[in-house]
Write a protein that holds these residues in place. Structure first.
Motif, PDB file in Angstrom:
ATOM      1  N   MET A   1      14.002   0.339  -6.020  1.00 24.83           N
ATOM      2  CA  MET A   1      13.217   1.254  -6.821  1.00 24.83           C
ATOM      3  C   MET A   1      14.072   1.968  -7.844  1.00 24.83           C
ATOM      4  N   SER A   2      15.208   1.416  -8.173  1.00 27.76           N
ATOM      5  CA  SER A   2      16.078   2.092  -9.126  1.00 27.76           C
ATOM      6  C   SER A   2      15.457   2.193 -10.513  1.00 27.76           C
ATOM      7  N   ASP A   3      14.464   1.364 -10.789  1.00 28.59           N
ATOM      8  CA  ASP A   3      13.819   1.432 -12.092  1.00 28.59           C
ATOM      9  C   ASP A   3      12.684   2.449 -12.123  1.00 28.59           C
ATOM     10  N   LEU A   4      12.441   3.140 -11.019  1.00 26.67           N
ATOM     11  CA  LEU A   4      11.392   4.164 -10.964  1.00 26.67           C
ATOM     12  C   LEU A   4      11.953   5.481 -11.479  1.00 26.67           C
ATOM     13  N   ARG A   5      11.205   6.114 -12.354  1.00 31.19           N
ATOM     14  CA  ARG A   5      11.626   7.392 -12.942  1.00 31.19           C
ATOM     15  C   ARG A   5      10.523   8.412 -12.712  1.00 31.19           C
ATOM     16  N   THR A   6      10.872   9.618 -12.257  1.00 38.34           N
ATOM     17  CA  THR A   6       9.906  10.703 -12.162  1.00 38.34           C
ATOM     18  C   THR A   6      10.253  11.749 -13.201  1.00 38.34           C
ATOM     19  N   ARG A   7       9.192  12.357 -13.746  1.00 34.42           N
ATOM     20  CA  ARG A   7       9.395  13.388 -14.770  1.00 34.42           C
ATOM     21  C   ARG A   7       8.144  14.247 -14.856  1.00 34.42           C
ATOM     22  N   ALA A   8       8.307  15.401 -15.451  1.00 36.53           N
ATOM     23  CA  ALA A   8       7.158  16.278 -15.691  1.00 36.53           C
ATOM     24  C   ALA A   8       6.337  15.718 -16.845  1.00 36.53           C
ATOM     25  N   ALA A   9       5.031  15.819 -16.716  1.00 32.43           N
ATOM     26  CA  ALA A   9       4.131  15.371 -17.778  1.00 32.43           C
ATOM     27  C   ALA A   9       4.157  16.368 -18.916  1.00 32.43           C
ATOM     28  N   GLY A  10       3.844  15.874 -20.088  1.00 33.40           N
ATOM     29  CA  GLY A  10       3.700  16.725 -21.263  1.00 33.40           C
ATOM     30  C   GLY A  10       2.336  16.513 -21.889  1.00 33.40           C
ATOM     31  N   PRO A  11       2.002  17.289 -22.908  1.00 38.70           N
ATOM     32  CA  PRO A  11       0.696  17.166 -23.553  1.00 38.70           C
ATOM     33  C   PRO A  11       0.376  15.744 -24.033  1.00 38.70           C
ATOM     34  N   ALA A  12       1.375  15.008 -24.463  1.00 38.63           N
ATOM     35  CA  ALA A  12       1.141  13.654 -24.960  1.00 38.63           C
ATOM     36  C   ALA A  12       0.728  12.683 -23.851  1.00 38.63           C
ATOM     37  N   ASP A  13       0.913  13.075 -22.599  1.00 38.45           N
ATOM     38  CA  ASP A  13       0.594  12.206 -21.466  1.00 38.45           C
ATOM     39  C   ASP A  13      -0.842  12.369 -20.958  1.00 38.45           C
ATOM     40  N   LEU A  14      -1.550  13.369 -21.428  1.00 35.92           N
ATOM     41  CA  LEU A  14      -2.821  13.736 -20.794  1.00 35.92           C
ATOM     42  C   LEU A  14      -3.868  12.633 -20.814  1.00 35.92           C
ATOM     43  N   ASP A  15      -4.059  11.968 -21.927  1.00 41.73           N
ATOM     44  CA  ASP A  15      -5.072  10.907 -21.971  1.00 41.73           C
ATOM     45  C   ASP A  15      -4.732   9.793 -20.988  1.00 41.73           C
ATOM     46  N   ALA A  16      -3.470   9.412 -20.930  1.00 40.18           N
ATOM     47  CA  ALA A  16      -3.049   8.358 -20.001  1.00 40.18           C
ATOM     48  C   ALA A  16      -3.244   8.792 -18.553  1.00 40.18           C
ATOM     49  N   VAL A  17      -2.945  10.046 -18.241  1.00 40.05           N
ATOM     50  CA  VAL A  17      -3.117  10.553 -16.876  1.00 40.05           C
ATOM     51  C   VAL A  17      -4.592  10.552 -16.483  1.00 40.05           C
ATOM     52  N   LEU A  18      -5.440  11.043 -17.356  1.00 39.12           N
ATOM     53  CA  LEU A  18      -6.875  11.080 -17.045  1.00 39.12           C
ATOM     54  C   LEU A  18      -7.434   9.670 -16.838  1.00 39.12           C
ATOM     55  N   ALA A  19      -7.029   8.719 -17.651  1.00 34.37           N
ATOM     56  CA  ALA A  19      -7.456   7.331 -17.474  1.00 34.37           C
ATOM     57  C   ALA A  19      -6.899   6.757 -16.171  1.00 34.37           C
ATOM     58  N   PHE A  20      -5.660   7.088 -15.864  1.00 34.63           N
ATOM     59  CA  PHE A  20      -5.004   6.621 -14.641  1.00 34.63           C
ATOM     60  C   PHE A  20      -5.759   7.103 -13.407  1.00 34.63           C
ATOM     61  N   TRP A  21      -6.137   8.374 -13.383  1.00 34.77           N
ATOM     62  CA  TRP A  21      -6.841   8.905 -12.220  1.00 34.77           C
ATOM     63  C   TRP A  21      -8.165   8.201 -11.963  1.00 34.77           C
ATOM     64  N   LYS A  22      -8.807   7.700 -13.011  1.00 37.49           N
ATOM     65  CA  LYS A  22     -10.081   6.999 -12.819  1.00 37.49           C
ATOM     66  C   LYS A  22      -9.919   5.715 -12.023  1.00 37.49           C
ATOM     67  N   THR A  23      -8.735   5.114 -12.065  1.00 37.60           N
ATOM     68  CA  THR A  23      -8.518   3.873 -11.336  1.00 37.60           C
ATOM     69  C   THR A  23      -7.630   4.030 -10.111  1.00 37.60           C
ATOM     70  N   ALA A  24      -6.777   5.050 -10.087  1.00 35.52           N
ATOM     71  CA  ALA A  24      -5.798   5.161  -9.010  1.00 35.52           C
ATOM     72  C   ALA A  24      -6.069   6.291  -8.025  1.00 35.52           C
ATOM     73  N   ALA A  25      -6.839   7.292  -8.420  1.00 38.48           N
ATOM     74  CA  ALA A  25      -7.085   8.435  -7.537  1.00 38.48           C
ATOM     75  C   ALA A  25      -8.255   8.138  -6.602  1.00 38.48           C
ATOM     76  N   GLU A  26      -8.404   8.963  -5.591  1.00 36.46           N
ATOM     77  CA  GLU A  26      -9.425   8.737  -4.562  1.00 36.46           C
ATOM     78  C   GLU A  26     -10.817   9.172  -4.972  1.00 36.46           C
ATOM     79  N   GLY A  27     -10.976   9.642  -6.145  1.00 36.77           N
ATOM     80  CA  GLY A  27     -12.272  10.100  -6.636  1.00 36.77           C
ATOM     81  C   GLY A  27     -12.041  11.049  -7.795  1.00 36.77           C
ATOM     82  N   THR A  28     -13.104  11.608  -8.299  1.00 32.51           N
ATOM     83  CA  THR A  28     -12.960  12.540  -9.403  1.00 32.51           C
ATOM     84  C   THR A  28     -13.042  13.969  -8.890  1.00 32.51           C
ATOM     85  N   SER A  29     -12.455  14.846  -9.646  1.00 31.74           N
ATOM     86  CA  SER A  29     -12.416  16.265  -9.320  1.00 31.74           C
ATOM     87  C   SER A  29     -13.074  17.041 -10.449  1.00 31.74           C
ATOM     88  N   ILE A  30     -13.524  18.229 -10.142  1.00 30.83           N
ATOM     89  CA  ILE A  30     -14.140  19.097 -11.145  1.00 30.83           C
ATOM     90  C   ILE A  30     -13.169  19.413 -12.282  1.00 30.83           C
TER      91      ILE A  30
END
Length: 140
Positions: A1-30
């Motif tokens: 897993m040496s190619d795995l990187r963790t970092r804090a999200a920034g404003p530019a990441d928001l659209d990608a995160v919201l799209a990601f949650w639709k496919t990877a999260a356990e459901g939607t939240s308010i």
């Protein structure tokens, strides 16, 4: 897993995160909308932690600290990347953040019905506390 990187999200990441949650999260939240995540980042810019592999978003966790408690939300791993240690890496990053902030114990919001996630939480040392129930009231 040496190619795995963790970092804090920034404003530019928001659209990608919201799209990601639709496919990877356990459901939607308010709070699964741009305004909700923007408020999170405005209040606590380092709370949303991303995991990336080769520049591709493969996991998220929200590590919120209110000065008293350490709360974990939205642990999600891309389905085709599960069982590769990504959830554990995200939880370690969250726990390191909590320790830097003076946190003493992490608690997680984990759906009872999300049984496929329970082994990852247990492997990271988390366990349910049956004496507690979550009480909620929608404010809007």
């Amino acid at each position: 897993m040496s190619d795995l990187r963790t970092r804090a999200a920034g404003p530019a990441d928001l659209d990608a995160v919201l799209a990601f949650w639709k496919t990877a999260a356990e459901g939607t939240s308010i709070s699964d909308d741009r305004d909700g995540v923007e408020r999170l980042l405005a209040r606590d810019p380092a709370a949303l932690i991303l995991a990336e592999r080769d520049g591709v978003l493969v996991g998220t966790v929200i590590a919120g600290f209110d000065g008293w408690r350490c709360h974990l939300y939205r642990l999600a791993v891309r389905p085709d990347h599960r069982r590769q240690g990504i959830a554990g890496a995200l939880l370690r990053a969250a726990e390191e953040r909590f320790l830097r902030l003076g946190g003493r114990r992490g608690d997680a919001m984990v759906l009872d019905r999300n049984e496929s996630a329970h082994p990852a939480w247990r492997a990271a040392g988390y366990a349910p506390e049956p004496q507690w129930s979550r009480w909620v009231k929608p404010l809007a």
